[in-house]
Design a protein around this motif. Structure first.
Motif, PDB file in Angstrom:
ATOM      1  N   THR A 107       6.268  10.034  21.209  1.00  0.00           N
ATOM      2  CA  THR A 107       6.142  11.457  20.863  1.00  0.00           C
ATOM      3  C   THR A 107       6.717  12.327  21.981  1.00  0.00           C
ATOM      4  O   THR A 107       7.435  13.295  21.725  1.00  0.00           O
ATOM      5  CB  THR A 107       4.651  11.816  20.652  1.00  0.00           C
ATOM      6  OG1 THR A 107       4.202  11.199  19.450  1.00  0.00           O
ATOM      7  CG2 THR A 107       4.447  13.309  20.551  1.00  0.00           C
ATOM      8  N   GLY A 108       6.398  11.958  23.211  1.00  0.00           N
ATOM      9  CA  GLY A 108       6.900  12.719  24.366  1.00  0.00           C
ATOM     10  C   GLY A 108       8.418  12.659  24.455  1.00  0.00           C
ATOM     11  O   GLY A 108       9.074  13.671  24.732  1.00  0.00           O
ATOM     12  N   ILE A 109       8.963  11.481  24.212  1.00  0.00           N
ATOM     13  CA  ILE A 109      10.427  11.342  24.261  1.00  0.00           C
ATOM     14  C   ILE A 109      11.065  12.212  23.170  1.00  0.00           C
ATOM     15  O   ILE A 109      12.026  12.941  23.413  1.00  0.00           O
ATOM     16  CB  ILE A 109      10.837   9.860  24.075  1.00  0.00           C
ATOM     17  CG1 ILE A 109      10.284   9.011  25.230  1.00  0.00           C
ATOM     18  CG2 ILE A 109      12.358   9.730  24.003  1.00  0.00           C
ATOM     19  CD1 ILE A 109      10.378   7.500  24.982  1.00  0.00           C
ATOM     20  N   ALA A 111       9.845  14.832  21.788  1.00  0.00           N
ATOM     21  CA  ALA A 111       9.694  16.252  22.135  1.00  0.00           C
ATOM     22  C   ALA A 111      10.749  16.671  23.153  1.00  0.00           C
ATOM     23  O   ALA A 111      11.342  17.750  23.053  1.00  0.00           O
ATOM     24  CB  ALA A 111       8.287  16.509  22.677  1.00  0.00           C
ATOM     25  N   ALA A 112      10.980  15.796  24.142  1.00  0.00           N
ATOM     26  CA  ALA A 112      11.982  16.108  25.160  1.00  0.00           C
ATOM     27  C   ALA A 112      13.371  16.235  24.520  1.00  0.00           C
ATOM     28  O   ALA A 112      14.132  17.147  24.842  1.00  0.00           O
ATOM     29  CB  ALA A 112      11.987  15.021  26.241  1.00  0.00           C
ATOM     30  N   ARG A 114      14.062  17.025  21.454  1.00  0.00           N
ATOM     31  CA  ARG A 114      14.110  18.225  20.610  1.00  0.00           C
ATOM     32  C   ARG A 114      14.350  19.466  21.464  1.00  0.00           C
ATOM     33  O   ARG A 114      15.194  20.294  21.157  1.00  0.00           O
ATOM     34  CB  ARG A 114      12.788  18.344  19.839  1.00  0.00           C
ATOM     35  CG  ARG A 114      12.855  19.229  18.623  1.00  0.00           C
ATOM     36  CD  ARG A 114      11.749  18.895  17.636  1.00  0.00           C
ATOM     37  NE  ARG A 114      10.430  18.917  18.235  1.00  0.00           N
ATOM     38  CZ  ARG A 114       9.607  17.861  18.280  1.00  0.00           C
ATOM     39  NH1 ARG A 114       9.956  16.725  17.737  1.00  0.00           N
ATOM     40  NH2 ARG A 114       8.417  17.975  18.848  1.00  0.00           N
ATOM     41  N   VAL A 115      13.627  19.528  22.575  1.00  0.00           N
ATOM     42  CA  VAL A 115      13.732  20.729  23.412  1.00  0.00           C
ATOM     43  C   VAL A 115      15.097  20.789  24.096  1.00  0.00           C
ATOM     44  O   VAL A 115      15.598  21.865  24.409  1.00  0.00           O
ATOM     45  CB  VAL A 115      12.565  20.784  24.426  1.00  0.00           C
ATOM     46  CG1 VAL A 115      12.805  19.890  25.624  1.00  0.00           C
ATOM     47  CG2 VAL A 115      12.288  22.204  24.866  1.00  0.00           C
ATOM     48  N   LYS A 116      15.698  19.628  24.283  1.00  0.00           N
ATOM     49  CA  LYS A 116      17.012  19.600  24.913  1.00  0.00           C
ATOM     50  C   LYS A 116      18.153  19.673  23.899  1.00  0.00           C
ATOM     51  O   LYS A 116      19.319  19.543  24.252  1.00  0.00           O
ATOM     52  CB  LYS A 116      17.143  18.346  25.779  1.00  0.00           C
ATOM     53  CG  LYS A 116      16.256  18.432  27.028  1.00  0.00           C
ATOM     54  CD  LYS A 116      16.400  17.251  27.925  1.00  0.00           C
ATOM     55  CE  LYS A 116      15.590  17.446  29.204  1.00  0.00           C
ATOM     56  NZ  LYS A 116      16.050  18.588  30.026  1.00  0.00           N
ATOM     57  N   ARG A 118      18.979  17.574  21.556  1.00  0.00           N
ATOM     58  CA  ARG A 118      19.701  16.325  21.331  1.00  0.00           C
ATOM     59  C   ARG A 118      19.142  15.609  20.099  1.00  0.00           C
ATOM     60  O   ARG A 118      18.627  14.496  20.166  1.00  0.00           O
ATOM     61  CB  ARG A 118      19.612  15.440  22.570  1.00  0.00           C
ATOM     62  CG  ARG A 118      20.269  16.113  23.783  1.00  0.00           C
ATOM     63  CD  ARG A 118      20.515  15.136  24.885  1.00  0.00           C
ATOM     64  NE  ARG A 118      21.399  14.055  24.472  1.00  0.00           N
ATOM     65  CZ  ARG A 118      21.627  12.974  25.215  1.00  0.00           C
ATOM     66  NH1 ARG A 118      21.049  12.844  26.390  1.00  0.00           N
ATOM     67  NH2 ARG A 118      22.432  12.030  24.783  1.00  0.00           N
TER      68      ARG A 118
END
Lengths: 337, 417
Positions: A107-109, A111-112, A114-116, A118
């Motif tokens: 989930t964290g990956i 989210a990262a 999405r925010v970036k 990519r």
């Protein structure tokens, strides 16, 4: 002429020859461009169902996303046999954090990414049945209900193999494990316990849930491909025999897996948003004894005396699966009789 | 801009200025107002380019932060007390993997008995987990330390816990100078990870390491924290240049110059201690204060230097190691190996018990007369303790200890009746 009748090219098996298929339909593993994401040289046991399942699943996922894939891996056999530093069999970005948090790490990956911005990079999480149905269950359910953009793949070999074959909540009734020994009046694992993660995943009404089996690897590839077409939480539960833990011959992994399906013990299904959408029919129904006999974890059911009551209980569970999921065509069933 | 606000909101506003990219949160008092504030800022667009994820447990919160940080995102979460314990395995994992996550710890006691109020037991339970631990004295420092924490964590590739006293700071309204985005941007560069999950350059993170290299990997974590002993004062100096105020650093001393007695403490209680010392100074006592801002890494040399001239040290700590005694005081003792003065460990403020000036004054007077025991529990109700011990001596089935104590105190009866 547009349709081609597919023929079985090898008598006695259900293997489909790639050479008879249109190139676009050939399996990922038959493709020269397959990524070997889980590369050779790792330390899995001979005949390991998990290594086979993971290889097919991850290569299929890679092909589906143009090789833009990151994997999070739970502690367990797959993690241990694939990596001890400085060696790694993983040709893809891969992280192992803990036993019970893989879905959350994924989930964290996601989210990262999405925010970036990519969105082309996809996330897969994977673990064994212990890491999925037991210790990682909370994080998995959380990932499901938030509908995080993660494909979680469970390789289910029905016990904690990495620590020496202890019972998990995926261990079937009567199975001998190190913590459900084959002694006493009711040897092996207790009947009436355990849980079905695919059904629990369906209850979360996530976009996609499927089960697969290493004797039908093209089906596994197709399900991974289908899962990768979808955004949101997806779950694939792969049945992977374990020669070490089950006491089976290492050249029998595929045969045992096939028997699990053909007896009805492991239903191969597909569901979207909580609704069953497809089942893989049993081609030739077999009694559960055929599945149980070759496995030493069930040896106490046949020797010194045949435990007909326990075998009947297992048969009843298989029959229930067949009824519940419609695993046998009525016509085929009638023909067999 | 000076703003009258709750400590939690000051921290939320400041964390937002640090441009976090992934925030994961699970509610636990007294930390909740921080993540509530951040969630609102993400929702209303004040905080852009940030994912806010409501997770199902603290274990998941830290795990989401691990995944996000490993994928190159600046990651933040906040917790307290039981929440920190529930995420313990992931806390160690984050530091072991070298992921620069910043987490606010709104310090709260640990049960049983369940207690939501402030002490430092939670932070101390993770003091050896490989995280840096910075303790804020007031709300301004709590806010400021987060800016420094992101910078330092990312420089070192190590996670940092910013500890602020639950309720005493998190829920206190004070004037806090919230910096501008430009100020923070000038101080805190974008996160450039040392290791990142990226298909363009695949790496395996978190694989097994055997005895051939485990010691070295662990030693490097220690070596980095030792580097931080140099970097923390430098970053505090830079912070002062950029923001015009003192915040952070390893230790903070107060009226220590000619002190014969020094009181050591962490966090918000330093304010009460300073007030008490002002009074004692006025009465002619040579007593001063040493506040520890950086508890991990522990500033052994800085403390040793600062207390080299004193005759005795009183460590007031909101925690203790059952079966041994003080925790902070044991670390302080290592800093005083070359100056073997008496060290008095004083356990105070557990579970939110107020630490009053009157009690502190009495305590310090006893210390200066060298009449203190090596380990003192401030304001301990000996009578209540003895009553329970006597009950247990007389009756096997003596019942729940906590309930017995409250019945004796009459609190339960008073509330029921």
């Amino acid at each position: 002429m547009t349709a081609t009748v597919i023929k079985f090219y090898q008598t006695g098996t259900h293997t489909v020859g790639n050479r008879l298929l249109d190139p676009s339909q050939r399996s990922v593993q038959a493709d020269m461009r397959r990524t070997n994401s889980l590369n050779s040289g790792h330390r899995a046991c001979q005949g390991c169902g998990e290594a086979l399942g993971a290889r097919y699943a991850i290569d299929a996922a890679m092909q589906a996303c143009d090789n833009q894939l990151i994997a999070a891996n739970a502690t367990g056999c797959l993690e241990v046999f694939s990596t001890p530093y400085p060696e790694t069999s993983w040709q893809i970005p891969w992280i192992h954090s803990l036993f019970g948090n893989t879905a959350a790490v994924a989930t964290g990956i996601a989210a990262a990414l999405r925010v970036k911005g990519r969105s082309e990079v996809r996330v897969v999480a994977q673990g064994g049945d212990g890491g999925t149905t037991d210790i990682g269950f909370g994080c998995l359910s959380g990932m499901f209900e938030r509908n995080d953009d993660v494909l979680y793949i469970c390789y289910d070999n029905e016990a904690y193999m990495n620590t020496g074959v202890q019972r998990s909540s995926a261990t079937p009734g009567a199975a001998r494990t190190a913590t459900t020994p084959a002694v006493g009046p009711a040897p092996g694992n207790v009947f009436g316990q355990g849980k079905s993660l695919p059904l629990i995943a369906m209850a979360h009404e996530i976009p996609y849930v499927a089960t697969a089996i290493v004797s039908e690897l093209r089906d596994l590839e197709a399900k991974v491909r289908r899962a990768m077409e979808i955004r949101g939480a997806r779950y694939i539960h792969v049945f992977v025999p374990c020669p070490l833990g089950w006491g089976t011959r290492s050249d029998q992994t595929i045969a045992i897996a096939r028997l699990a399906k053909e007896t009805g013990i492991f239903p191969v299904i597909e569901a979207e948003h909580g609704e069953l959408t497809a089942v893989s029919k049993i081609r030739k129904q077999r009694p559960v004894e055929d599945y149980l006999k070759p496995q030493r974890r069930f040896a106490h059911l046949f020797s010194p005396a045949v435990n007909t009551a326990a075998i009947a209980q297992i048969q009843a569970l298989a029959d229930r699966n067949i009824r519940r999921f419609g695993l046998v065509d009525a016509a085929a069933a009638a023909g067999a009789e | 801009m000076l703003k009258q606000c709750e400590g939690s909101h000051a921290v939320a506003a400041t964390v937002a200025l640090c441009r976090p990219e992934v925030i994961c949160a699970y509610p636990i008092s007294p930390q909740t107002h921080i993540v509530e504030g951040l969630s609102e800022m993400v929702r209303d667009g004040t905080l852009q380019h940030c994912e806010f994820i409501n997770v199902e447990s603290e274990f998941a919160a830290m795990s989401v932060a691990i995944g996000a940080s490993a994928a190159g995102a600046r990651s933040y979460t906040a917790t307290a007390s039981q929440g920190l314990l529930f995420m313990a395995e992931a806390v160690w994992n984050a530091s072991g993997l070298g992921l620069p996550i910043v987490m606010t710890l709104a310090n709260r006691s640990i049960g049983a008995p369940i207690n939501i109020w402030n002490d430092h037991t939670d932070a101390m339970s993770m003091r050896d987990a490989g995280w840096l631990q910075l303790f804020a004295e007031n709300n301004q420092e709590a806010a400021d330390l987060h800016i420094q924490a992101f910078r330092l964590a990312e420089e070192l590739s190590l996670p940092i816990m910013v500890c602020m006293d639950g309720f005493i700071l998190t829920h206190a309204y004070e004037g806090v100078d919230i910096p501008t985005q430009e100020q923070v941007d000038a101080y805190l560069p974008p996160y450039e990870p040392r290791q990142v999950l990226d298909p363009r350059e695949p790496v395996s993170i978190g694989a097994m390491v055997g005895p051939e290299a485990f010691t070295e990997v662990r030693y490097l974590a220690h070596a980095k924290q030792m580097q931080a002993l140099d970097r923390i004062p430098q970053l505090a100096a830079e912070f002062r240049q950029q923001f015009g105020r003192d915040s952070g650093g390893l230790i903070r001393t107060y009226r220590l110059e000619d002190a014969q007695t020094v009181v050591v403490a962490l966090g918000s209680v330093l304010g009460t201690i300073k007030d008490t010392i002002d009074d004692l100074r006025e009465a002619g006592h040579k007593i001063g204060v040493l506040g520890i801002t950086s508890f991990r890494p522990f500033p052994t040399a800085a403390i040793g230097d600062a207390v080299s001239h004193v005759e005795r040290v009183v460590v007031v700590e909101k925690c203790f190691a059952v079966g041994v005694g003080g925790i902070v005081s044991r670390d302080v003792r290592t800093a005083m190996r070359e100056h073997p003065h008496p060290i008095y460990a004083v356990v105070a403020g557990l579970g939110g018990r107020a630490i009053t000036k009157a009690s502190l004054r009495q305590l310090f007077l006893s210390a200066m007369a060298d009449e203190l025991e090596a380990l003192t529990f401030l304001d301990l109700d000996h009578q209540a303790v003895n009553r329970e011990l006597e009950r247990e001596r007389l009756t096997r089935r003596s019942g729940p200890i906590a309930e017995n104590l409250l019945r004796d105190l009459g609190v339960v009866a008073a509330r029921v009746g």
